[in-house]
Design an enzyme around this catalytic site. Structure first.
Site, short mmCIF file in Angstrom:
data_model
loop_
_atom_site.label_atom_id
_atom_site.label_comp_id
_atom_site.label_asym_id
_atom_site.label_seq_id
_atom_site.Cartn_x
_atom_site.Cartn_y
_atom_site.Cartn_z
N GLU A 25 0.47 -11.09 -2.32
CA GLU A 25 -0.56 -11.79 -3.08
C GLU A 25 -0.09 -11.80 -4.54
O GLU A 25 0.26 -10.74 -5.07
CB GLU A 25 -1.91 -11.06 -3.00
N LYS B 144 -1.43 -1.44 -7.02
CA LYS B 144 -1.25 -2.55 -7.96
C LYS B 144 -2.35 -2.54 -9.02
O LYS B 144 -2.11 -2.83 -10.18
CB LYS B 144 -1.29 -3.90 -7.21
N ARG C 29 2.76 2.60 4.77
CA ARG C 29 3.25 2.18 3.46
C ARG C 29 3.99 3.32 2.79
O ARG C 29 3.85 4.49 3.17
CB ARG C 29 2.09 1.73 2.59
#
Length: 556
Positions: free
Chosen positions: A35, A271, A261
RNA sequence: UGGGGAAUCGUUCAAUUGGCAGGACAGCGGACUCUGACUCCGUCAAUCUAGGUUCAAAUCCUAGUUCCCCAACCA
């Protein structure tokens, strides 16, 4: 596993067995779907290496770069550009397969109409709060919306009005009609379209309704013919929904596979939190060399090869854990050791006067550019009677195990001569400001024929030839292993000493021509690179990573 | 609490799918060295627990324990 050999993992096992059973016409097609709401970080690098790595390793394997840009209020063109640059820099190719979810908005809309037509979606008038309140909890079932039973025609009309901009933000949503008492919260009539009167960085004001992730993502994968849709563990709960949508629509159905992850100690990977560090100026920007962003690592001097090797070594699994940052350092040093040009730079200089070397005289000495790589060649280094050495390389009263300079001790100056300390001068504060030595002319080049053993070898720079530079040393951005343990208080864990600047460094003159993107090893000091802020007048180098230091470690 | 996942050296990934638990990083010790670097050698060290099946269990069965994720009109 031996170095550089491809580590297998459970995802590759799945692909192998799919290939064996002839699934997907034996195609292997993955995608990396960021994204564009921030810069990519080392955690994304793991995903990039996984997805693009699979595409590289299988015959006819492909990997798309796809921007999942379904939320215009968080996404920006700047992020799109940085992501493209980062993936490219990592060394991966997507050929002509650069896609945007926003390119599929019309198709996504048509599929929503299709879902309404088969009676599996409805327009809800409830507010966000009402929807939340009726969703139920982990324990309690949810309750049906009063609008759940609207006719197909009414839903179609309303949805079109939503699209036409007849309602304000939040006034209506389109929801899938699944099961409000489903034990998986994601299946309790999830919202699939919301009204957002916001300009999109690519579609402008064409749309005021935007698809939600769950609705969009599987369809994006389906449209692109993705075979294996690899995502992180938190989407495991979404897989039933991913499957439900594609099954209802009767379209091509990729397989979603989840992996753990990357977490690194002394590092944050969110983020949102990284953006906060940037926005609140705790760092100089997304590419601050202390940031775990790909752009930060690049500016710091990391190589794509070292990151790819790191990604390979950490492997891929479903268990979530925390990787030791030391492994990243190791992969970095391993790569830099092979490629870095060796030069000499004195970070904390103290003057040495060679009392028996003629004043005003100078000579050029030969030096290897890289002992690990013959083809790197040699260069000349100027030598004269006044030099700089590292302050920490001299001790007034050194212990036996100190192999460096001290009164009466002999050391080798790298590529130059043996010198013996005869005297030293201190200022009124008691600091050593000048060291006097004699040199042995018979040891030119750093060798003696008489078999004399010299244990210490120092780096140095000729005082009148050296160039000045500023050097930035980095330490972990956070001083605790798990900075996020305290939730949003992670700012408290910032390491106040994460950046140290040394202004008066003395470098050998060959560094005048230093170029950005080249890795240097400042002998005995670590690996360095020219910073992007460096100018001809004010040279600035970043220390990428130090050398392993068993002596320094022993001192502690 | 309902649902979904995961548990193997300090850390991380493996174990030919029931057959001697292996590698890497970290640590420790040593050799080598014109970088106290690199390299090399050695060493330490693990199957969540309790039962069961079996000649044999990390792997199969039963019960339990711990950890992670989910209640955005974020992705």
């Amino acid at each position: 596993m031996t170095e550089n050999e491809q580590q297998s993992n459970f995802i590759r096992d799945i692909i192998n067995s799919d290939l064996e059973s002839g699934e997907n016409e034996s195609r292997v097609h993955t995608r990396f779907p960021p994204e564009p709401n921030g810069y990519l970080h080392i955690g994304h690098a793991k995903s990039i290496c996984l997805n693009f790595g699979i595409a590289e390793d299988y015959p006819n394997g492909k990997c798309n770069l796809r921007f999942d840009d379904t939320n215009p209020v968080k996404e920006e063109e700047e992020y799109v550009e940085s992501i493209i640059e980062d993936v490219k820099w990592m060394g991966f190719k997507w050929e002509d397969r650069l896609y945007f979810a926003s390119d599929y908005f019309q198709q996504l809309y048509e599929h929503a109409v299709q879902l309404i037509n088969i009676g599996k979606a409805y327009v809800d008038d409830q507010s966000a709060e009402e929807i939340r309140d009726t969703r139920g909890t982990l324990k309690d079932p949810g309750a049906d919306s009063p609008h759940r039973t609207r006719s197909v025609e009414e839903n179609l009309t309303l949805f079109n009005k939503m699209k036409a901009g007849e309602f304000g933000n939040g006034e209506k949503v389109l929801r899938a009609k699944i099961d409000m008492v489903h034990p998986n919260l994601n299946m309790r009539d999830p919202v699939i379209y919301r009204i957002l009167h916001a300009s999109h960085h690519r579609t402008g004001d064409d749309w005021c309704i935007y698809p939600m992730y769950d609705w969009a993502h599987g369809l994006e994968d389906s449209i692109e013919g993705i075979t294996h849709s690899i995502c992180t563990l938190e989407f495991e709960d979404h897989r039933p929904l991913y499957d439900w949508f594609l099954d209802q629509l009767g379209v091509y159905h990729p397989q979603q596979i989840e992996f753990a992850r990357l977490n690194l100690n002394y590092t944050i990977m969110s983020k949102r939190k990284l953006k906060l560090l940037v926005d609140d100026c705790h760092v100089k920007g997304w590419d601050d060399p202390r940031m775990p962003t790909i752009s930060g690592l690049r500016r710091r001097g990391y190589t794509p090869e070292s990151i790819r090797e790191f990604a390979n070594r950490i492997g891929v699994a479903k268990r979530d854990g925390v990787i030791d940052i030391a492994l990243l350092d190791h992969c970095l040093r391993e790569d830099l050791n092979k490629r870095a040009l060796r030069v000499m730079a004195v970070l904390d200089p103290v003057k040495v006067v060679i009392t028996n070397y003629p004043e005003g005289q100078a000579e050029e000495l030969d030096a290897d550019n890289n002992p690990e790589d013959e083809s790197a060649g040699k260069r000349k280094i100027p030598f004269s009677n006044e030099l700089y050495i590292e302050r920490s390389d001299f001790m007034e009263d050194p212990p036996k195990k100190f192999f460096r300079l001290g009164p009466g001790r002999e050391v080798r100056l790298k590529h130059a001569y043996y010198i013996t300390c005869t005297d030293f001068i201190k200022n009124e504060n008691g600091d050593v400001i000048e060291i006097h030595c004699t040199y042995d002319p018979a040891t030119k080049g750093g060798w003696s024929d008489d078999g004399r053993k010299v244990r210490g070898t120092l780096h140095w720079a000729s005082a009148k030839h050296a160039i000045g530079a500023e050097i930035q040393l980095y330490d972990n951005l956070f001083n605790v292993e798990n900075p996020e343990a305290g939730g949003d208080n992670f700012i408290d864990n910032l390491n106040p000493n994460s950046l140290t600047k040394s202004k008066n460094c003395k470098l050998e003159p060959s560094l005048t021509d230093a170029k950005q993107g080249i890795n240097y090893q400042f002998l005995r000091n670590g690996y360095f690179c020219l910073d992007s802020d460096s100018t001809q007048e004010n040279l600035v180098f970043n220390r990428t990573v130090g050398l392993r230091d068993s002596w320094g470690k022993k001192q502690k």
